[in-house]
Enzyme design. Sequence first.
Site, short mmCIF file in Angstrom:
data_model
loop_
_atom_site.label_atom_id
_atom_site.label_comp_id
_atom_site.label_asym_id
_atom_site.label_seq_id
_atom_site.Cartn_x
_atom_site.Cartn_y
_atom_site.Cartn_z
N GLU A 216 18.51 4.95 28.88
CA GLU A 216 17.43 4.00 29.19
C GLU A 216 16.99 4.30 30.61
OE1 GLU A 216 16.12 1.46 27.31
OE2 GLU A 216 17.34 1.83 25.55
N CYS A 250 12.34 -2.01 35.58
CA CYS A 250 12.03 -0.69 35.01
C CYS A 250 10.70 -0.67 34.28
CB CYS A 250 13.14 -0.25 34.07
SG CYS A 250 13.47 -1.45 32.78
P1 NAD Z 1 22.18 2.90 40.02
O1 NAD Z 1 22.10 3.65 41.30
O2 NAD Z 1 22.90 1.60 39.98
O3 NAD Z 1 22.82 3.90 38.96
C1 NAD Z 1 23.04 3.54 37.63
C2 NAD Z 1 24.50 3.77 37.29
O4 NAD Z 1 24.80 5.15 37.38
C3 NAD Z 1 25.47 3.05 38.21
O5 NAD Z 1 26.44 2.39 37.44
C4 NAD Z 1 26.04 4.16 39.06
O6 NAD Z 1 27.36 3.91 39.48
C5 NAD Z 1 25.97 5.35 38.16
N1 NAD Z 1 25.82 6.60 38.89
C6 NAD Z 1 25.05 6.83 39.99
N2 NAD Z 1 25.14 8.10 40.37
C7 NAD Z 1 25.98 8.72 39.51
C8 NAD Z 1 26.46 10.06 39.36
N3 NAD Z 1 26.08 11.03 40.18
N4 NAD Z 1 27.30 10.32 38.35
C9 NAD Z 1 27.68 9.36 37.49
N5 NAD Z 1 27.24 8.07 37.57
C10 NAD Z 1 26.41 7.76 38.57
O7 NAD Z 1 20.76 2.59 39.43
P2 NAD Z 1 19.41 3.43 39.55
O8 NAD Z 1 19.52 4.72 38.85
O9 NAD Z 1 18.90 3.41 40.95
O10 NAD Z 1 18.47 2.45 38.69
C11 NAD Z 1 17.11 2.46 38.83
C12 NAD Z 1 16.48 3.35 37.77
O11 NAD Z 1 16.87 2.87 36.49
C13 NAD Z 1 14.98 3.30 37.78
O12 NAD Z 1 14.48 4.57 37.51
C14 NAD Z 1 14.65 2.36 36.65
O13 NAD Z 1 13.37 2.52 36.08
C15 NAD Z 1 15.72 2.67 35.68
N6 NAD Z 1 15.95 1.54 34.82
C16 NAD Z 1 15.71 1.67 33.49
C17 NAD Z 1 15.88 0.58 32.66
C18 NAD Z 1 15.62 0.66 31.19
O14 NAD Z 1 16.02 -0.26 30.49
N7 NAD Z 1 15.01 1.72 30.67
C19 NAD Z 1 16.32 -0.62 33.19
C20 NAD Z 1 16.57 -0.70 34.54
C21 NAD Z 1 16.41 0.39 35.35
#
Ligand code: NAD
Length: 440
Positions: A216, A250
């Site tokens: 997602e 998102c």
């Molecule tokens: P985040 O930084 O919290 O990362 C998401 C998860 O990935 C966390 O649990 C984190 O610990 C893990 N993570 C981070 N780096 C990692 C790595 N190198 N290896 C393994 N795991 C790792 O969140 P984010 O990515 O900044 O979230 C924002 C993004 O998510 C935006 O692009 C947003 O559009 C998208 N998003 C999508 C949805 C959806 O439902 N499609 C919903 C919310 C957010």
Amino acid sequence: MNQSTPEQPADIVARLRATFRTGRTKPVEWRTTQLRRLREMLTEHADDLATALHADLGKSADESQRTEIGFTVREIDHTLDHLADWLRPEPAPVPERLGADTTAWTQYDPLGVVLVIAPWNYPLQLLLTPVVGALAAGNAVVVKPSELAPATSAALARLIPEYLDTDAVAVVEGAIPETTALLAERFDHIFYTGNGAVGRVVMRAAAEHLTPVTLELGGKSPAFVDRDADLDVVADRLARGKFLNAGQTCVAPDYVLTDPATATALEAALVKAVDGLFGADPKASGAYSRIINERHFDRLTGLLDSGRVVLGGDNDRAVKYIAPTVLADVDPESTVMRDEIFGPILPVVTVPGLDEAIGFINDRDKPLALYVFSESDETRSRIADETSSGAVGHGLPLAHLTVSDLPFGGVGESGMGNYHGRYSIETFSHRKAVLQKPLS
Ligand code: NAD
């Protein structure tokens, strides 16, 4: 378990897999009990959870209830209402050559032990809504909340074991090292919500074990505004969708596409709409959230010179506040149009007309959502038919994801797979084909 040495990922997965193999998670009664317990957790600790969400994101209690706690409770209720129906085996017609006594059907089998990795922007809803589906489908679950929302992560790590079956549900807190260690294990499904760069990391790790994934992801969700639209209505709905959670949603409209004349009128309407929502000083409004951390604050303020500031632009790093901001005369090649904004900045980009708007959308990555504000049936269907996106919202941003009977997910760069309601059962189950012919 020894409190001083945290259980290692391999041991957690082995323990949950052992539970799964006993068959304990399969009966519908176990599943519905877990869902009811989760519901109790959310209602009995609604205040604690709202306090954590406020600490992480400055979310108002009302917004936390609507978009996080209440949202998840509604998903649980919808699932409890329909689960027996969704799980019913589906008969399949059998070809005559197999004989009249042959029957066939599909049935939903739980997958086993699944991993749910959540992001920080809706740190409760985006962790627990997949968990609702995973439990309803009869799986054991490892959940990994986002370390960037530490108060919510800690609250969930404390509460989940108090309410759910600890032999089948485990919470692992942590950042990259902890997630990397988890990803080395073999799961039966990985459900990841977050950005596309980490989505690739997750998919690579999953490939080692041939584990299916749901990703997602995000991206730039456009909003096309037609010249015939009532701009006061459009501006109000755009502002609500964009500035909810300070733009850290998102499916928030990322940017507006419209013709030059409409742009000028829309910009004025947006100024009025934001004033109506948050007053003359949004910083003083309890209804307006803060940016998650300094890194994202700095990233976002670096985008403010990508156009003429029509509204907002003011910010305060000490409290991670960025005003609801509208940028006009934005060049499609400027920094703000390169990556997903994920903050309270709304660029208005002009195109001559509908054909160019469709071309603009199709020249870029497939968005998670696409919003269309038009009175014309032809315009609405042309955009829906001639573009590809996770979802289309005509006239109202964000609301499609509150409809539990619609699948929620992206396509291309915005993700793969979907969930919510019965689609979560599809995601977290194997639809097994069964054929039966009597021996005599
Ligand atoms: P985040 O930084 O919290 O990362 C998401 C998860 O990935 C966390 O649990 C984190 O610990 C893990 N993570 C981070 N780096 C990692 C790595 N190198 N290896 C393994 N795991 C790792 O969140 P984010 O990515 O900044 O979230 C924002 C993004 O998510 C935006 O692009 C947003 O559009 C998208 N998003 C999508 C949805 C959806 O439902 N499609 C919903 C919310 C957010």
